[in-house]
Design a protein around this motif. Structure first.
Motif, short mmCIF file in Angstrom:
data_model
loop_
_atom_site.label_atom_id
_atom_site.label_comp_id
_atom_site.label_asym_id
_atom_site.label_seq_id
_atom_site.Cartn_x
_atom_site.Cartn_y
_atom_site.Cartn_z
N VAL A 46 0.87 -1.18 0.00
CA VAL A 46 0.00 0.00 0.00
C VAL A 46 0.90 1.22 0.00
CG1 VAL A 46 -1.82 1.27 1.19
CG2 VAL A 46 -1.78 -1.23 1.30
N ARG A 47 0.69 2.11 -0.97
CA ARG A 47 1.53 3.31 -1.00
C ARG A 47 0.76 4.47 -1.64
NH1 ARG A 47 4.14 4.30 -6.02
NH2 ARG A 47 3.72 2.71 -7.60
N GLU A 48 1.19 5.67 -1.30
CA GLU A 48 0.57 6.86 -1.87
C GLU A 48 1.03 7.06 -3.31
OE1 GLU A 48 0.73 11.61 -0.97
OE2 GLU A 48 0.33 10.29 0.75
N VAL A 49 0.10 7.43 -4.19
CA VAL A 49 0.43 7.65 -5.60
C VAL A 49 -0.27 8.90 -6.11
CG1 VAL A 49 0.81 5.22 -6.14
CG2 VAL A 49 -1.48 6.19 -6.37
N ASP A 50 0.26 9.43 -7.18
CA ASP A 50 -0.44 10.46 -7.95
C ASP A 50 -1.13 9.75 -9.10
OD1 ASP A 50 -0.45 12.31 -10.48
OD2 ASP A 50 -0.44 13.66 -8.76
N TYR A 51 -2.46 9.86 -9.17
CA TYR A 51 -3.22 9.20 -10.23
C TYR A 51 -4.03 10.24 -10.98
CZ TYR A 51 -6.27 5.97 -12.71
OH TYR A 51 -6.95 5.29 -13.69
N LYS A 52 -3.61 10.54 -12.18
CA LYS A 52 -4.30 11.50 -13.05
C LYS A 52 -4.51 12.85 -12.36
CE LYS A 52 -6.73 7.97 -15.78
NZ LYS A 52 -5.97 8.18 -17.02
N GLY A 53 -3.57 13.22 -11.50
CA GLY A 53 -3.67 14.49 -10.79
C GLY A 53 -4.32 14.38 -9.42
N TRP A 54 -4.88 13.23 -9.07
CA TRP A 54 -5.44 13.02 -7.74
C TRP A 54 -4.37 12.47 -6.80
CZ3 TRP A 54 -9.52 10.51 -11.08
CH2 TRP A 54 -10.67 11.30 -11.17
N ARG A 55 -4.53 12.78 -5.54
CA ARG A 55 -3.71 12.15 -4.51
C ARG A 55 -4.42 10.87 -4.09
NH1 ARG A 55 -2.23 14.85 1.39
NH2 ARG A 55 -0.96 13.11 2.18
N GLY A 56 -3.83 9.75 -4.45
CA GLY A 56 -4.49 8.47 -4.22
C GLY A 56 -3.66 7.52 -3.40
N GLN A 57 -4.25 6.37 -3.11
CA GLN A 57 -3.57 5.28 -2.42
C GLN A 57 -3.68 4.03 -3.30
OE1 GLN A 57 -1.91 5.36 0.49
NE2 GLN A 57 -2.41 7.49 1.02
N GLN A 58 -2.55 3.37 -3.53
CA GLN A 58 -2.53 2.19 -4.38
C GLN A 58 -2.26 0.94 -3.56
OE1 GLN A 58 -0.60 1.85 -8.48
NE2 GLN A 58 0.85 0.66 -7.24
N MET A 59 -3.11 -0.08 -3.77
CA MET A 59 -2.88 -1.42 -3.23
C MET A 59 -2.46 -2.28 -4.42
SD MET A 59 -6.37 -1.86 -0.99
CE MET A 59 -5.83 -3.40 -0.25
N SER A 60 -1.41 -3.08 -4.26
CA SER A 60 -0.95 -3.86 -5.40
C SER A 60 -0.25 -5.14 -4.94
CB SER A 60 0.01 -3.04 -6.26
OG SER A 60 1.16 -2.68 -5.53
N ASN A 61 -0.33 -6.14 -5.81
CA ASN A 61 0.49 -7.34 -5.69
C ASN A 61 0.96 -7.70 -7.10
OD1 ASN A 61 -1.70 -8.61 -6.92
ND2 ASN A 61 -2.47 -9.49 -5.01
N GLN A 62 1.48 -8.90 -7.29
CA GLN A 62 2.02 -9.25 -8.61
C GLN A 62 0.93 -9.38 -9.66
OE1 GLN A 62 3.38 -13.38 -9.11
NE2 GLN A 62 2.70 -13.76 -7.01
N TRP A 63 -0.35 -9.42 -9.27
CA TRP A 63 -1.43 -9.65 -10.20
C TRP A 63 -2.26 -8.40 -10.48
CZ3 TRP A 63 -0.52 -14.16 -12.23
CH2 TRP A 63 0.07 -15.16 -11.44
N VAL A 64 -2.57 -7.64 -9.45
CA VAL A 64 -3.60 -6.61 -9.57
C VAL A 64 -3.15 -5.33 -8.89
CG1 VAL A 64 -4.87 -7.27 -7.46
CG2 VAL A 64 -6.11 -6.28 -9.38
N GLN A 65 -3.66 -4.19 -9.42
CA GLN A 65 -3.40 -2.89 -8.81
C GLN A 65 -4.75 -2.18 -8.61
OE1 GLN A 65 -1.81 -3.27 -12.17
NE2 GLN A 65 -0.50 -4.70 -11.05
N LEU A 66 -4.96 -1.62 -7.43
CA LEU A 66 -6.16 -0.85 -7.11
C LEU A 66 -5.74 0.55 -6.72
CD1 LEU A 66 -6.79 -3.95 -6.38
CD2 LEU A 66 -8.57 -3.04 -4.90
N VAL A 67 -6.47 1.56 -7.20
CA VAL A 67 -6.21 2.93 -6.81
C VAL A 67 -7.47 3.51 -6.19
CG1 VAL A 67 -5.54 5.25 -7.55
CG2 VAL A 67 -4.49 3.25 -8.63
N VAL A 68 -7.33 4.05 -4.99
CA VAL A 68 -8.43 4.63 -4.24
C VAL A 68 -8.19 6.13 -4.10
CG1 VAL A 68 -9.57 4.70 -1.99
CG2 VAL A 68 -8.92 2.51 -2.99
N ILE A 69 -9.25 6.93 -4.28
CA ILE A 69 -9.17 8.37 -4.06
C ILE A 69 -10.05 8.71 -2.85
CG2 ILE A 69 -9.36 10.64 -5.11
CD1 ILE A 69 -7.47 8.79 -6.60
N PRO A 70 -9.49 8.74 -1.63
CA PRO A 70 -10.31 8.96 -0.45
C PRO A 70 -11.11 10.25 -0.48
CG PRO A 70 -8.13 8.17 0.17
CD PRO A 70 -8.08 8.49 -1.30
N GLN A 71 -10.52 11.35 -0.96
CA GLN A 71 -11.19 12.65 -0.92
C GLN A 71 -12.47 12.65 -1.75
OE1 GLN A 71 -9.14 15.96 -2.78
NE2 GLN A 71 -10.07 17.44 -1.38
#
Length: 472
Positions: A46-71
């Motif tokens: 789990v780490r903080e990422v910039d996604y298309k200009g949003w401040r997001g959080q990414q969950m990832s493993n070797q198979w899948v990536q999820l990006v959440v925008i809490p705000q």
């Protein structure tokens, strides 16, 4: 002599350490050689990422990536299996945030929690738009990381509906399965009654436009769910909005409700009891399976456990009797919504209810025949005896977990007569089975199971009779 004994003792201890290291290396090296995963794939992160200009959080493993925008209303804005993104992200609002308002809807895309019933009839209907429920900023907390990653999203208290959402999202390190646990709490001093709704917007634009295809719409995008054989709805589904005669909608002979995406506004309700929805992109050959637990003894909003919405122009009958298509700007994007509903929850002050769902991203094909415990059926399993006594197995599947396919053989009395390991599989690749297996005994049935990398049996992909087998 004392010095000699001390040196000898040190020598013996050093020899023991060296021997231990040699044993450790001997045990470890082969196990590492046998691994096919890349560095860091044994854990999720789990780490903080910039996604298309949003401040997001990414969950990832070797198979899948999820990006959440809490705000932005705690949205799960994107899910990616390998290199394939599933969800619609509205380019018009990418990277933007607007404070909650009941006067307008800012459709960012992704997946979020809503309430049912919708409308403006009374206080027990949710008006919608980008109010606190849809667009209020959520708190974010990382609960775990490593073998299992789990995050918690806590929504604001909404005085209008009397509801506060808390949602956890989790993935394990070893598969692309995504688990959701949503909680709805009554934060008022009086009873309220609502249904929670998981609303997922899937991208239905043409994925091949960059390669020269100028059409805007993905013309091979479909959703499926088993129609209820004892449905309360006419035709086993209900047209809540849009044309009653919709050529994109059908109930197949095998009982599957099928919706072929067209760029036209329509809302379809189903009282499906099977507990799954399949979203299948025939162009890219990817699928998403959403699972839920249908509760027979409880009441669903409008009796619907599943709702589909196809976005597009709305057909309207004008006062002068002419039919027109609404050119509203929200009709322009190409997306389809798959919506899972919880039963209605009547909550006294301070009480909560929960709604658990799971997603399984996997590969698809040009056909779709159904969903099993372990994956999807692209082309049904066939088993037939050859002239030389072998068993020919064929079929095509998408799997939910990486692992091995194991054939379980049964004789005419139903007794198990052995198993055969067939092939290694993984969710990022479609599975084509075409094997001739030496026959053990006289099998009349075969069941193909998926055993994951930890050795856990994840269930059968399909079970069929062996053609030419002896039945007694």
């Amino acid at each position: 002599m004392i010095i000699h004994r001390a040196v000898s003792a040190r020598t013996r201890r050093l020899a023991s350490v060296i021997a231990f290291i040699c044993v450790l290396v001997e045990v470890t090296i082969p196990s590492l050689v046998g691994q096919t995963s890349t560095e860091g794939t044994s854990e999720c992160h789990v780490r903080e990422v910039d996604y298309k200009g949003w401040r997001g959080q990414q969950m990832s493993n070797q198979w899948v990536q999820l990006v959440v925008i809490p705000q932005n209303g705690g949205r799960l804005i994107q899910v990616t299996l390998g290199e394939h993104p599933y969800l619609f992200v509205n380019p018009k609002f990418a990277g933007k945030y607007f404070p909650p308002t009941s006067d307008q809807w800012f459709n960012y895309g992704g997946d979020k929690l809503w309430l049912l019933p919708e409308g403006n009839n009374d206080e027990q209907h949710w008006v919608g738009n980008s109010d606190t429920i849809d667009d209020g900023p959520f708190g974010f907390r990382k609960l775990s990381e490593g073998k299992r990653c789990e995050i918690e999203l806590t929504g604001p208290s909404d005085s209008q509906t009397g509801i506060q959402f808390v949602r956890t999202i989790a993935i394990d390190a070893d598969s692309p399965r995504i688990q959701f646990h949503a909680t709805m709490k009554n934060i008022t001093g009086h009873a309220v009654e609502w249904s929670m709704q998981s609303v997922s917007q899937y991208d239905t634009s043409n994925p091949t436009r960059a390669s020269g295809d100028n059409s805007k719409m993905n013309r091979d995008f479909r959703t499926f769910t088993p129609a209820n054989p004892s449905s309360s709805y006419l035709n086993r589904y209900h047209v809540r909005f849009g044309p009653a005669e919709n050529r994109a909608v059908s109930v197949r002979d095998d009982g599957l409700f099928s919706l072929h995406y067209v760029h036209q506004a329509a809302e379809l309700w189903l009282d499906s009891t099977a507990g799954w929805v399949a979203v299948v992109d025939g162009s890219t050959k990817y699928a998403m399976i959403e699972r839920f637990q249908y509760e027979e003894t409880k009441t669903y909003p409008g009796k619907a456990s599943v709702i589909f919405w196809t976005n597009g122009p709305e057909m309207r009958l004008k006062d002068d009797g002419e039919v027109s298509l609404n050119a509203d700007q929200d009709a322009s994007p190409y997306y389809l919504e798959a919506e899972l509903n919880s039963p209605m929850c009547r909550l006294r002050p301070g009480e909560s209810c929960t709604f658990d769902t799971e997603w399984f991203p996997t590969r698809a094909g040009s056909e779709f025949q159904g969903v099993s415990e372990a994956g999807i059926l692209i082309r049904p399993l066939k088993a037939s005896r050859t002239a030389d006594g072998k068993i020919l197995l064929s079929g095509a599947f998408g799997v939910f977990f990486p692992g091995q396919l194991i054939a379980h053989w049964y004789d005419g009395r139903g007794a198990s007569i052995g198993t055969t390991s067939l092939m290694g599989v993984k969710p990022t690749e479609p599975v084509t089975l075409q094997s001739e297996i030496p026959s053990t005994g006289k099998p009349t049935r075969v069941s193909i199971h998926l055993v994951d990398q930890s050795g856990l049996d994840r269930g059968a992909l399909q079970e069929v009779a062996v053609e030419g087998g002896e039945n007694r």
